[in-house]
Write a protein that holds these residues in place. Structure first.
Motif, short mmCIF file in Angstrom:
data_model
loop_
_atom_site.label_atom_id
_atom_site.label_comp_id
_atom_site.label_asym_id
_atom_site.label_seq_id
_atom_site.Cartn_x
_atom_site.Cartn_y
_atom_site.Cartn_z
N ASN A 1 0.76 -1.19 0.06
CA ASN A 1 0.01 -0.09 0.05
C ASN A 1 0.76 1.39 -0.11
O ASN A 1 0.37 2.44 -0.27
N TRP A 2 2.08 1.24 0.39
CA TRP A 2 2.92 2.35 0.51
C TRP A 2 3.13 3.11 -0.92
O TRP A 2 2.54 4.10 -0.77
N LYS B 1 1.35 6.75 -2.24
CA LYS B 1 2.13 7.96 -3.10
C LYS B 1 1.43 8.24 -4.52
O LYS B 1 1.30 9.27 -4.92
N LEU B 2 1.11 7.04 -5.00
CA LEU B 2 0.27 7.29 -6.31
C LEU B 2 -1.03 8.03 -6.16
O LEU B 2 -1.43 8.87 -7.10
N ALA B 3 -1.83 7.74 -5.26
CA ALA B 3 -3.12 8.37 -5.22
C ALA B 3 -2.79 9.73 -4.75
O ALA B 3 -3.56 10.69 -5.16
N LEU B 4 -1.88 10.23 -4.15
CA LEU B 4 -1.65 11.45 -3.62
C LEU B 4 -1.16 12.26 -4.62
O LEU B 4 -1.22 13.60 -4.58
N SER C 1 10.58 9.26 -0.29
CA SER C 1 10.16 8.08 -1.03
C SER C 1 9.06 7.08 -0.34
O SER C 1 9.23 7.19 0.94
N SER C 2 8.51 6.28 -0.94
CA SER C 2 7.36 5.66 -0.07
C SER C 2 8.24 4.45 0.73
O SER C 2 7.67 3.96 1.91
#
Length: 287
Positions: free
Chosen positions: A9-10, A14-17, A81-82
């Motif tokens: 999910n990490w 980052k991708l969703a944000l 970074s995630s």
């Protein structure tokens, strides 16, 4: 399942944000996650009503487990970074073991101390390659560490002041109540910034709702209810390693030798904590 679900999910966060504001993203996750868990609880005919006299402890637990954790993580990950964010967030076992020994009188056995030492060595190894980046983003580092500490406090509070509800109902209430300040922030500051998402941020949002917030939150609170805080905290050590490697896969974050060495240390850290007492000694006798 929890390790894979939360670890992967990490990079999804980052991708969703990349296209969603922080409070709106977390509001959608919390509201949809709570709705899903309430629906499951209702379908299974589980009790939903919070017992009289336990609202205050429920609100306190939700504040640390949901409100502060989600705000710290959602803002902190924007600075790094995630994979690095996951490492800092999962210093939680350190705080969890120490707080449980202090507030719950859980015994610091040699197995737990060994597991904690190996796990923290893995975290330091992963961070050693990122030290300059962490120093360059002190706000992000403080936010991630603050979130980890608050998550540990919330976990200990759940054991010290239990709420008499099934895990599914309790998790749903925590997501709903803990999200109230976040919903308010989204309505007050972010409505004008919302727009339709492109494909991959939309997929990342769906993953957060269904996997991270419904399945993994339920699994985590089930684990917390079933075992001592020292064990449940240390069982999360594998999650940042999955976070690092999934960041490589999803966001093309580059691996280093420290990543592979840390994976080995985490596996060693989990063995003395998760295996039954006497099993390691028996294994060596057989060999």
């Amino acid at each position: 399942a929890l390790t894979v679900g939360w670890g992967f999910n990490w990079p999804m966060i980052k991708l969703a944000l990349s296209e969603l504001p922080v409070f709106s993203f977390r509001s959608i996750c919390l509201l949809c996650g709570a709705a899903g868990l309430f629906a499951i609880a209702a379908y299974a005919r589980l009790p939903l009503r919070v017992p009289r006299g336990q609202w205050r402890r429920l609100l306190l637990i939700a504040l640390f487990n949901i409100t502060v954790w989600n705000v710290c993580i959602a803002y902190g990950i924007g600075y790094m970074s995630s994979g690095r964010a996951a490492i800092l967030a999962f210093t939680m076992p350190l705080w969890g073991v120490l707080l449980s020994a202090w507030l719950l009188n859980e015994r610091l056995s040699a197995r737990r101390i060994l597991g904690l030492g190996l796990g923290m060595a893995a975290m330091l190894l992963l961070l050693s390659n990122e030290l300059r980046a962490v120093q360059a983003a002190p706000k992000g580092t403080l936010l991630m560490l603050g979130g980890a500490l608050c998550w540990a406090i919330g976990t200990v509070l759940m054991k010290r002041y239990p709420v008499d509800l099934p895990v599914t109902s309790l998790t749903a209430w925590q997501l709903l109540l803990g999200g109230v300040p976040i919903y308010a922030g989204a309505l007050a500051f972010e409505l004008e910034r919302l727009h339709p998402l492109t494909l991959w941020p939309a997929v990342a949002l769906a993953y957060n709702v269904l996997v991270a917030f419904v399945i993994c939150n339920w699994a985590w609170y089930k684990i917390v209810a079933s075992v001592p805080v020292g064990v449940s905290s240390l069982s999360t050590l594998m999650i940042p390693v999955v976070g690092v490697f999934s960041g490589m896969l999803v966001l093309s974050e580059r691996p280093h030798w420290q990543d592979y060495a840390a994976l080995g240390l985490v596996l060693l850290a989990l063995a003395p904590v998760m295996l039954p007492p006497g099993s390691i000694r028996a294994l060596f006798k057989k060999s």
